[in-house]
Design a protein around this motif. Sequence first.
Motif: not given
Length: 541
Positions: A91-104, A122-135
């Motif tokens: 839940d703490f990843l899902a509750q990140l705001d935009y700026d917090q997510y961009r800091d990852i 190639v680099q990957a994006f971390h899950r969190g904020f509005m990006f909840k789906d596992r890729v």
Amino acid sequence: MAVRALDGDPAGSTPPLRRARFLKDKNTVKTRTIWFLWSILLLSVPLPGTPASEPGPEPPPAKPFDFADVEQKARELAGKPYVRDEAGMPDFLAQLDYDQYRDIRYKPDKALWRDEGLPFQVQAFHRGFMFKDRVVINVVDRGVATQLAYSPELFDFGKNQFPAPLPADLGFAGLRFHYPLRRDPVMDEIAVFLGASYFRAIGLGQVYGLSARGLALDTGLAKAEEFPIFREFWIEKPGKDATALTLYALLDSPSVAGAYRFIIRPGLDLTMEIASHLYFRKAVERVGIAPLTSMFFHGENTDRFMDDFRPEVHDSDGLLLGRSSGEWVWRPLNNPRQLRISVFKDIKPAGFGLLTRDRDFDHYQDLEAQYHRRPSAWVETLGDWGPGAVYLIEIPSDAEKYDNIVAFWVPDEPATEGKEFRYDYRLHFFLDEFTALGGGKVLATRVGAAESDGATRKIVVDFGSPTLRMLSPRAKIEAEISASSGKIAHPVVHKNEENGTWRLSFDLQPEKDKDPVELRALLKAGKDSLTETWVYQWNAR
């Protein structure tokens, strides 16, 4: 007198003669056993002059991974109930705001192929904020696909402090690609796949703006839009001199599964050759092929006050259509007061796109957003797309943060349960428009009140091309204008000798309660068309 037992016999149980026969029989058995084993060994060795038996056939080599494997996965997926993979994210990843997510951020030194000196990274994006789906991300090396393992060590979490350790199998949210566009060691970001089936790309000197999507489902209808996701990727490892990168993607949603192949070619203008194969779980009312999503907040044609120091704010300023008849159509975008849907029917279109033609910084005055450097996107159709229509959807918006413009192709063929669609196209991201797209181009559209009364609108359209620039101001150039309702009055065509463009102006006298008004115009010299066709939808509300 007792006799001692021999070879384990109980004492006194075997008379001497019986013992002698027993020993003899025992030696015979041993001898026969030895000869039997030797005979087996001798039979297994070919005698001199005897040909050896042929070895058995070797198993066939494993089939290298390719697009057919993704198609098979999509076909099988469509035959099963839809299951979204959002599990495992705290839940703490899902509750990140935009700026917090961009800091990852992915650590650059951990980028795929960085240590091998390959032209792509190639680099990957971390899950969190509005990006909840596992890729799931896979790497294909010499035909073998291997899943890229998630690890928190791949990321720099910035100022974020988490209350618990991250799961070891958290997975990723998307990916991004880098390539040395300036032909030096610096790696430039060229494309991003993140969120549902959205992706963006840029060429040299461009900044991110509009987005493309894998698929649009039920967009602009009076029900919830369905957003498919790219749930799995496969990236082919490039060679040391590669100038293109191949990416495969598996799309999934409640209504459809799909297989995609992207061949990404970076450069001054970035192109993607895209193949798509769709498998429908159930019927879909409106299927949008090759969708483009952009933003238009206000521009030179906005006929209401916008409290903004910037003259224009938009990612794109018009829709361009290449019709099968050879006609080129330009439709300026707008931020309407109510939802607008425009439909352009055609058979085998050359293409369509959301473009920015105004590249003058002075018209935007935004040093941060740099709207004058945001790319245009053009969908070049490949193969026979058949009958259908390009849909343009303009959604009212009160802020520039919303993507309120969508354009896509809708086939006439219905998407029913069990149906398969195949579409191939080439997607271009560019700053300077293709010289092959039409003759004289629409450069600007302006709308305001006419002097006669408040209801009459003055509409001004500027056209330009090298040919128009060379024409004499005394050339007999006429306008062909039409309106779906109302009256056209005072049409005037003249050359702007300040910059060599030609201006068409006219008054629109709308009929009461007859909105919207569809307008069309182009410049002609006799029977010859000098410009593309300008189309516009004016609405009093």
